[in-house]
Structures are given as C-alpha cells and as structure tokens.
Scaffold this motif. Sequence first.
Motif, short mmCIF file in Angstrom:
data_model
loop_
_atom_site.label_atom_id
_atom_site.label_comp_id
_atom_site.label_asym_id
_atom_site.label_seq_id
_atom_site.Cartn_x
_atom_site.Cartn_y
_atom_site.Cartn_z
N GLY A 243 62.88 43.52 37.04
CA GLY A 243 63.03 42.23 37.70
C GLY A 243 63.83 42.32 38.98
N GLU A 244 64.61 43.38 39.15
CA GLU A 244 65.35 43.57 40.39
C GLU A 244 64.47 44.32 41.37
OE1 GLU A 244 69.98 43.92 39.52
OE2 GLU A 244 68.86 45.42 38.41
N LYS A 245 64.29 43.72 42.55
CA LYS A 245 63.38 44.29 43.55
C LYS A 245 64.15 45.23 44.47
CE LYS A 245 60.16 41.61 41.92
NZ LYS A 245 60.85 40.43 41.39
N VAL A 246 63.64 46.45 44.62
CA VAL A 246 64.29 47.48 45.42
C VAL A 246 63.36 47.89 46.55
CG1 VAL A 246 65.33 49.78 45.42
CG2 VAL A 246 65.55 48.32 43.40
N SER A 247 63.87 47.86 47.77
CA SER A 247 63.11 48.31 48.92
C SER A 247 63.19 49.83 49.03
CB SER A 247 63.66 47.68 50.20
OG SER A 247 63.19 48.38 51.33
N PRO A 248 62.08 50.56 48.90
CA PRO A 248 62.14 52.02 49.03
C PRO A 248 62.69 52.46 50.38
CG PRO A 248 60.03 51.36 48.12
CD PRO A 248 60.72 50.11 48.59
N LEU A 249 62.33 51.73 51.43
CA LEU A 249 62.77 52.11 52.77
C LEU A 249 64.29 52.07 52.89
CD1 LEU A 249 61.80 52.81 55.67
CD2 LEU A 249 62.01 50.37 56.18
N GLU A 250 64.91 51.08 52.26
CA GLU A 250 66.36 50.96 52.32
C GLU A 250 67.04 52.18 51.71
OE1 GLU A 250 69.70 47.53 51.28
OE2 GLU A 250 67.87 47.65 50.08
N VAL A 251 66.52 52.66 50.58
CA VAL A 251 67.09 53.84 49.93
C VAL A 251 66.80 55.09 50.77
CG1 VAL A 251 67.19 55.19 47.80
CG2 VAL A 251 66.77 52.71 47.69
N ASP A 252 65.58 55.17 51.34
CA ASP A 252 65.25 56.29 52.23
C ASP A 252 66.29 56.42 53.34
OD1 ASP A 252 62.92 56.57 50.80
OD2 ASP A 252 61.59 55.89 52.41
N GLU A 253 66.59 55.30 53.98
CA GLU A 253 67.49 55.32 55.14
C GLU A 253 68.87 55.83 54.77
OE1 GLU A 253 67.25 51.34 56.54
OE2 GLU A 253 65.45 51.70 57.74
N VAL A 254 69.36 55.46 53.59
CA VAL A 254 70.68 55.94 53.17
C VAL A 254 70.63 57.43 52.85
CG1 VAL A 254 72.49 55.71 51.42
CG2 VAL A 254 71.37 53.67 52.33
N LEU A 255 69.58 57.87 52.17
CA LEU A 255 69.46 59.30 51.86
C LEU A 255 69.42 60.13 53.14
CD1 LEU A 255 66.87 59.18 48.94
CD2 LEU A 255 69.19 60.14 48.79
N LEU A 256 68.72 59.63 54.15
CA LEU A 256 68.58 60.39 55.39
C LEU A 256 69.88 60.48 56.19
CD1 LEU A 256 65.06 59.11 56.44
CD2 LEU A 256 65.65 61.46 55.80
#
Length: 543
Positions: free
Chosen positions: A432-445
């Motif tokens: 039910g919690e929506k996660v933006s993949p792009l947001e996590v990508d940006e932090v990993l990078l």
Amino acid sequence: MADTVWSLLGVGAAGDPALLAEDGRVLTHDELRATVTRLRERMRGLGVGVGDRIAIVLPNGPAMAVAFLAAAVTGCAAPLNPRYRSDELRFYLKDLRARVLITDDSGGEAAREAAGDHVLGLRMQGSLDALDLVPDHRRADEGMSRTLIPDSIRDPQPATDSSHGADISGGIADPGPDDVALVLHTSGTTSRPKIVPLRQRNLGCSAAAIADSLRLTAADRSLNVMPLFHIHGLLAGLLAPLSVGGSVVATDGFDAFGFFGQLRCFRPTYYTAVPTMHQMALARSARHAEEARSAGLRFVRSSSASMPAPVLIELQGLFGVPVIEAYGMTEATHQMCANPLPPGEAKTQSVGLPTGIELAILDEAGRPQPPGTRGEVCIKGPTVIDGYEANPAADEAAFTGGWFRTGDEGHVDGDGYLYLTGRLKEQINRGGEKVSPLEVDEVLLRHEAVAQAVTFAVPHEKLGEDVAAAVVLVPGTAATEAELRQHVGRSLAAFKIPRRVVFCDDLPKGPTGKLQRIGLAQRLGLTQPTEPDAESLPAEEEG
C-alpha cells in the motif's frame, strides 16, 4: 451531497459523537465544528486563506485529523509522512510551495529544519476539545515568519468560537467547490513525483460515493488505523463516515497488539486497512477469536493493494462478516470500484463494480475492449482529477479522449466486475505504500562506488511487493549490500530502502537504451516471494 469539506462537516447531529481518541476523549459534531472553526480563524488571523498550501507533519491521531480538517476548510491541506527524513521533507515543502507548516513538539524537529526560514511554523497544542495553533516563536525570532506575520498580529489571542462574532479573518473568503482542498504527491517512475490537486468537490463526491457503496449511516463508526497523510485513510477512514454524521476513532495507527482491544473498547462498525494490516491481525487472532466474533463489526474493508483470496476467506471466518475489497488511487480521490455488500454479490479476486465513476478497458490505441479482454483500466467522473499540477507532459500521458489512464491492466466480466491482471507502470506498491523507483535510483547513484542503479519490485509474501535494486559498481571500487542499504536509509524513509541489492556486471536495457525495470525480478531469478521479518514489516503501513 456536500461539495466542500465545510458543508460535509455540517451533516452530523450536534450532540452525537464525531471524533474519538484512544484515551477515551470524545468530540461531538458540534464540538468538532467549533474546534475546526477556531483553528480556521486562527490561521485566517495570520493571513492564511484559499489556495495557501498548509503542510501538516503530525503523527496519526485526533490532532492530525483536526489539523487536516482545519487546513482543508481554510486553504489547501498538504499532509506529509512524518517518517520522512529532512531531505525528503525539504523537497516536498519546496515543491508544494508550502506557506504554512503545522507540526508539534514531539517529533517535528526534522520538519522544522526542512522548512528553513521560508515557511510559517505553527504548532498544535492543547487538549482535544481545545486544540489551538500557536506561532513557533523560536523560529519567528530567527526571522522565519517576519514577511508573513505583521507585527500587529504576531502574538494574537486565540480565537475561541465563531459565535463570539469577532472578525479576525480580514475578509478572507471560504474555499468553494472548485478550489483545491488537498494536494498529495504520487510517486513518479521516470520523472519527479507529480502533485495531485484534489478539489473540494472531488472530496465531497468521493466521500459520498464511498458512504453509499458501504451503506454508511449516522450509526456507523470507523476504526481508522490508516495514516492520515494518505488518501485511503483520509477518505474511507475519516471523511466518508463524517459525511453521513457518523463517527471516527482516530487511532495512533495500526497496532496489531492493541487492535482487538480497540474493537472491544470502541465498538466500531467497520475498519478499513491494507492487506498487510489484515494479515498482521490474523497472525494474532488465535487468542482473540471470540472477541473478534463479538466485536459488532458490520463489515471489513480492504484497499490499496491486492488481497490474497485465502486472507479474505480467513478474515470472513474470523469476524463472521463480509470482507469488502475495493480499488482506489490518489488521482480518483481514492475509491474507484468496490465489491457490494449483501445481498449484492461480492466476487472473489475481483475489485468489484465502479462506484461514482465510469470505467472502461481500453487498448493501446484508446479503443474500448469487450468483456473478458485485457487492456488498460481507464476512468472518468466527478472524483477524477482535472489534471496534475503544472505538468502538461504528465497530463498528456495520463489522459486519452477524456479518460484517465490508471496504468493498471485488467478486464471486466459480463456483469461489469473489474479484475486486475497486471501493472503497466513501474511504481512499486509495498503493502500500500507507493515507492518511486527513480527516487531510490538517485540516492544509490550518489554513492561513490555506484556507476549504475535500477530499482524494481520483487514479490513479498505479505506486502505483495517489496523494493529491490540492481547496481553496477565503478571499476576498482567495492561496496556491500548492507553499506548501500544504510546509504539509502540516510536519505529516504525506511519503507523505501531496498530489501535486496543485487550486484551485476551490466543492466538490461531496452532498444532506446532505457533501463528495464519491469520483468527485472524474473531476469535475476527473484520471483519467489520473500518471507516477512521484523525489518520488512513497517510499523505503520501507508495504504
């Protein structure tokens, strides 16, 4: 049907209970209206009015419920997840152009830090029946609000009740049906999160449609365990019962250990939750079977993620009442479809019939498909947004011939029941919690050892989906899975941290060179649902 939040609040009978706190305190409908009025006049006295964004960072509970209602009848409510880190809050406050931040002394330090000197800080204080907003004087002394609060009202006396006739509003108008009452962010997949503006009339229509589908009356009471920074809790848990003069138990959030005690104490007629919460309640039900049967529930509602059929059947057996599965999204002001209550037929594995909206299954060319044929679920109607805020590219992608494209794949049967069969979008739905993949990508990078990163969904036994990431390291460097997870956790909320980090020599790309998220779990052999553990189950699901 109410066309503003204020008219919605006017339905309840004066002396009937409206809002209940876990410690036993109660606000009647008259007291709730008086409290909301006092907070509205307090904000108006500070020059806050229609269109002003009022960010709210508060824990779940009655103060959060009252703050949301007061913000929605004054200007535009913008509730935010109190578990966000300072960096996340800083982004959202700036993106929203928030003029006001409402928080409290217990956990609002990150929010106040994120607000900087550009947002008027207000703190909730007082008892439930005398809640008040006061300027954050510490920050005002630092120059935070000097351009927003004239010296003449820097320390105004609290407004007591609109019946006293004192006019401190400066003639500020009330919000009308077409004014935006609530803004929420929906997680982006290939771009920044989009702002979803929900108008006063959207909220009124949606509350009425939910209440109608559930046959709510003034005798109904919601046990709201859903967070009030999310559309599910705000509409199905709070506004829908209030719209018919019913009552709401404003809990501090879902607590599997205290859940059955809440049923016994407050005697709600229903609760609505995400499947993960239902499963956590079932896990503790062995000692509470008799308590559950005698709880007095009229039905149980589930939404925001797919409900496994065995869980639905087990819930029905536990409580001895219908379990209603519904389908909603932020852009539709929550509910789009729901299975009917008896004597209507609820079809297992279906999310039910349209409620308050029109629904069609369209192919890629935008042509309607017959029953039984898969396509994209598309909707139109009075609860659907007119468009995203200042985002014509997103509008062009989302709307086709007047239809809003949900990004979900499904089909309808001959009776009009909708069955969801897949996802056309990359967004991760973690219980039910929506996660933006792009947001996590940006932090990993941002990690010095990461050359490429792609975040994607993997199956999870209880959450449905969980977060995973595949990374390619910079040649000659090293990093561990634990190190990268800790790195993400320093910038993002805990529910966005990848449960798995897989190291690869290369990442799959499409013909245009774009990284391929959809299907990546299968390519990497991560198709078996992971089992839940203490780390994977968040203390408070979003919904």
